[in-house]
Write a protein that holds these residues in place. Sequence first.
Motif, short mmCIF file in Angstrom:
data_model
loop_
_atom_site.label_atom_id
_atom_site.label_comp_id
_atom_site.label_asym_id
_atom_site.label_seq_id
_atom_site.Cartn_x
_atom_site.Cartn_y
_atom_site.Cartn_z
N GLY A 1 -13.11 68.20 100.62
CA GLY A 1 -12.02 67.71 101.44
C GLY A 1 -11.13 66.71 100.73
O GLY A 1 -10.02 66.44 101.20
N CYS A 2 -11.60 66.17 99.60
CA CYS A 2 -10.76 65.26 98.82
C CYS A 2 -9.73 66.07 98.03
O CYS A 2 -10.08 67.06 97.38
N LEU A 3 -8.49 65.66 98.06
CA LEU A 3 -7.43 66.37 97.37
C LEU A 3 -7.26 65.93 95.93
O LEU A 3 -6.61 66.63 95.14
N ARG A 4 -7.83 64.78 95.56
CA ARG A 4 -7.68 64.25 94.21
C ARG A 4 -9.04 63.86 93.65
O ARG A 4 -9.96 63.52 94.40
N GLY A 5 -9.15 63.88 92.31
CA GLY A 5 -10.39 63.50 91.66
C GLY A 5 -10.13 62.87 90.31
O GLY A 5 -9.13 63.18 89.64
N MET A 6 -11.03 61.96 89.91
CA MET A 6 -10.92 61.26 88.62
C MET A 6 -12.30 61.10 87.99
O MET A 6 -13.28 60.86 88.70
N LEU A 7 -12.35 61.22 86.68
CA LEU A 7 -13.57 60.93 85.93
C LEU A 7 -13.21 60.71 84.48
O LEU A 7 -12.13 61.09 84.02
N CYS A 8 -14.09 60.04 83.74
CA CYS A 8 -13.93 59.97 82.29
C CYS A 8 -15.02 60.81 81.64
O CYS A 8 -16.15 60.85 82.11
N ALA A 9 -14.63 61.52 80.59
CA ALA A 9 -15.55 62.45 79.92
C ALA A 9 -15.72 62.04 78.47
O ALA A 9 -14.77 61.57 77.82
N SER A 10 -16.92 62.24 77.95
CA SER A 10 -17.19 61.95 76.54
C SER A 10 -16.48 62.98 75.66
O SER A 10 -15.98 64.00 76.15
N LEU B 1 -7.67 67.80 81.50
CA LEU B 1 -8.22 66.87 80.52
C LEU B 1 -7.08 66.17 79.78
O LEU B 1 -6.28 66.81 79.09
N HIS B 2 -7.02 64.86 79.90
CA HIS B 2 -6.02 64.06 79.21
C HIS B 2 -6.71 63.29 78.09
O HIS B 2 -7.49 62.38 78.36
N PRO B 3 -6.46 63.66 76.82
CA PRO B 3 -7.10 62.94 75.71
C PRO B 3 -6.83 61.45 75.81
O PRO B 3 -5.71 61.02 76.12
N ALA B 4 -7.87 60.66 75.54
CA ALA B 4 -7.78 59.22 75.72
C ALA B 4 -7.87 58.49 74.39
O ALA B 4 -8.54 58.94 73.45
N GLY C 1 -11.06 58.60 71.88
CA GLY C 1 -12.40 58.63 72.47
C GLY C 1 -12.44 59.29 73.82
O GLY C 1 -12.13 58.65 74.83
N GLY C 2 -12.79 60.56 73.87
CA GLY C 2 -13.03 61.23 75.13
C GLY C 2 -11.77 61.59 75.88
O GLY C 2 -10.67 61.69 75.31
N TYR C 3 -11.94 61.77 77.19
CA TYR C 3 -10.85 62.24 78.04
C TYR C 3 -10.85 61.48 79.37
O TYR C 3 -11.90 61.07 79.87
N LEU C 4 -9.66 61.33 79.94
CA LEU C 4 -9.52 61.01 81.35
C LEU C 4 -9.26 62.33 82.04
O LEU C 4 -8.26 63.00 81.74
N ALA C 5 -10.15 62.75 82.92
CA ALA C 5 -10.05 64.06 83.58
C ALA C 5 -9.61 63.86 85.03
O ALA C 5 -10.20 63.06 85.75
N LEU C 6 -8.57 64.58 85.42
CA LEU C 6 -7.97 64.39 86.74
C LEU C 6 -7.81 65.72 87.46
O LEU C 6 -7.56 66.76 86.83
N HIS C 7 -7.93 65.66 88.77
CA HIS C 7 -7.73 66.84 89.63
C HIS C 7 -6.74 66.49 90.73
O HIS C 7 -6.92 65.51 91.45
#
Length: 292
Positions: free
Chosen positions: A113-122, A138-141, A271-277
């Motif tokens: 039910g959430c329309l948005r999501g965020m996480l950081c990935a290695s 995936l947004h390179p960080a 270093g890793g990614y900021l991953a967004l939906h």
Amino acid sequence: MLIRRLRDTADDRDAVLAVGRTAFADPAGRERAGVPRGGEQREVRERARVRHLVGTDPDGCWIAEQDGRPVGAVLAMRREGVWLLSLLAVVPEAQGKGLGRMLLERAGAYGRGCLRGMLCASPSPAAARRFRRAGFTLHPAMRLTGPVDRAGLLDPGGIPVHPGGPAQLHLLDSVDRRLRGAAHGVDHGFLLAHHEELLVADTLAGSGYCYRDGGAVALLAATSKRIATRLLREALARVPEGVDARVELLTAEQEWAVDVGMEVGLTLGTGGYLALHGMRPPMPYVPSPWFL
């Protein structure tokens, strides 16, 4: 294999820490994106983080056990329609067998039910593949590290910055909603309790805030790049002598932060990614690895 909800017990909190230490250990000595530093103090904070999320989001916190031994863990939360992943870790011997996918599915169901999501990935290719298949962009960080060159800290003037506290929580949540579409809410209580300092700027032209701890900029949000720049400069000016500064999870949208870091002599790396939906990178914004 047993996957069950985490309990608010010392054993379960220690099990999550053990899984995380083993999963993110890097034999080459490189640091993984979103893995905080700090030795004993870090472990105290990590235990508190697990207890905090089990209390606020029990349906998002799961642990996997094989023959009674913890082999995987996931911590997720919901904040005003945004689903956020705080941790996904699988020990090396259990990787490549679908356990990470199963844990992510359990935590993801909590975000239904959430329309948005965020996480950081290695930087791990397996992690990038898993989150991309789950529908995340995936947004390179980048990250800034190193000693602060005080000569680069020119007097910015114009925007007053002062220490903040619980009295500013409504202001902080208002800035959060404007930038990422959801307040941090109860997480600000945790951040206040477990970080050295909260800096706040509140003017007629806009507002912003920054948590700092030692050399780390833990979370920064502002309604304009001018205010964000002022807050970052102030945070870096307060880094103790002999301590390296650290600013992580900077996507290409945060060039204002990259410019400040370079002006004070910090080293830019990746270093890793900021991953967004369902959303673009908040801007100007420096995410929290744990609470994004």
